[in-house]
Scaffold this motif. Sequence first.
Motif, short mmCIF file in Angstrom:
data_model
loop_
_atom_site.label_atom_id
_atom_site.label_comp_id
_atom_site.label_asym_id
_atom_site.label_seq_id
_atom_site.Cartn_x
_atom_site.Cartn_y
_atom_site.Cartn_z
N LEU A 177 0.83 -1.21 0.00
CA LEU A 177 0.00 0.00 0.00
C LEU A 177 0.86 1.25 0.00
CD1 LEU A 177 -3.00 -0.69 2.37
CD2 LEU A 177 -3.09 0.08 0.00
N ASP A 178 1.69 1.40 1.00
CA ASP A 178 2.56 2.56 1.09
C ASP A 178 3.72 2.18 2.00
OD1 ASP A 178 3.82 5.03 1.56
OD2 ASP A 178 1.94 6.08 1.23
N GLU A 179 4.91 2.24 1.48
CA GLU A 179 6.07 1.81 2.25
C GLU A 179 6.61 2.91 3.18
OE1 GLU A 179 8.95 0.10 -0.36
OE2 GLU A 179 7.45 -1.12 -1.36
N ASN A 180 6.18 4.15 2.97
CA ASN A 180 6.72 5.27 3.75
C ASN A 180 5.82 5.72 4.89
OD1 ASN A 180 9.02 5.45 2.06
ND2 ASN A 180 7.79 6.53 0.55
N ASP A 181 4.53 5.41 4.81
CA ASP A 181 3.58 5.90 5.81
C ASP A 181 2.88 4.73 6.51
OD1 ASP A 181 3.83 8.75 5.41
OD2 ASP A 181 2.86 8.43 3.46
N VAL A 182 2.32 5.01 7.67
CA VAL A 182 1.54 4.04 8.41
C VAL A 182 0.08 4.22 8.01
CG1 VAL A 182 0.77 3.34 10.70
CG2 VAL A 182 3.15 4.00 10.33
N VAL A 183 -0.49 3.21 7.36
CA VAL A 183 -1.88 3.28 6.89
C VAL A 183 -2.77 2.63 7.94
CG1 VAL A 183 -3.48 2.60 5.07
CG2 VAL A 183 -1.11 3.21 4.49
N ARG A 184 -3.68 3.43 8.53
CA ARG A 184 -4.60 2.95 9.57
C ARG A 184 -6.01 2.74 9.04
NH1 ARG A 184 -3.39 3.62 14.95
NH2 ARG A 184 -5.13 2.18 15.12
N SER A 185 -6.35 3.38 7.93
CA SER A 185 -7.65 3.16 7.32
C SER A 185 -7.57 3.46 5.83
CB SER A 185 -8.74 4.02 7.99
OG SER A 185 -8.39 5.39 7.99
N VAL A 186 -8.51 2.88 5.08
CA VAL A 186 -8.53 3.00 3.62
C VAL A 186 -9.96 3.27 3.18
CG1 VAL A 186 -8.10 1.77 1.46
CG2 VAL A 186 -6.64 1.33 3.42
#
Length: 115
Positions: free
Chosen positions: A59-68
């Motif tokens: 999804l994204d290697e640089n950010d922490v994804v908590r919801s989509v």
Amino acid sequence: MYFPTILASAIALAGAASAAVVPTHRYVQLRLWGEPSCATLNLGEEGIYGDQVAQCNPLDENDVVRSVSVERVDAGCTLYIYSDLQCHLDKHEVPTETCLSGDKYYRSYQLFCDV
């Protein structure tokens, strides 16, 4: 004497330019969030294209994804979101116009389409 060389170069350049403008189809449009509930810390949008179908993608290697939040999914396609990078843990099917939010981080996705 130089005309054939110039003509061949012009044709090659025109072919390369036309190949570069061919758009790739976007199957899914989603938005990534750094906090639960798809309400705060907008990390930006992400599109899923034809070369990403039927494989595991981060999804994204640089950010922490908590919801989509999923804004659009083509008919005949199903999107799955996972909490690991190998598309094995906590598989969630994500319908259109919904927010996927939970206690874990989301790290990868798979898209399958009836094509």
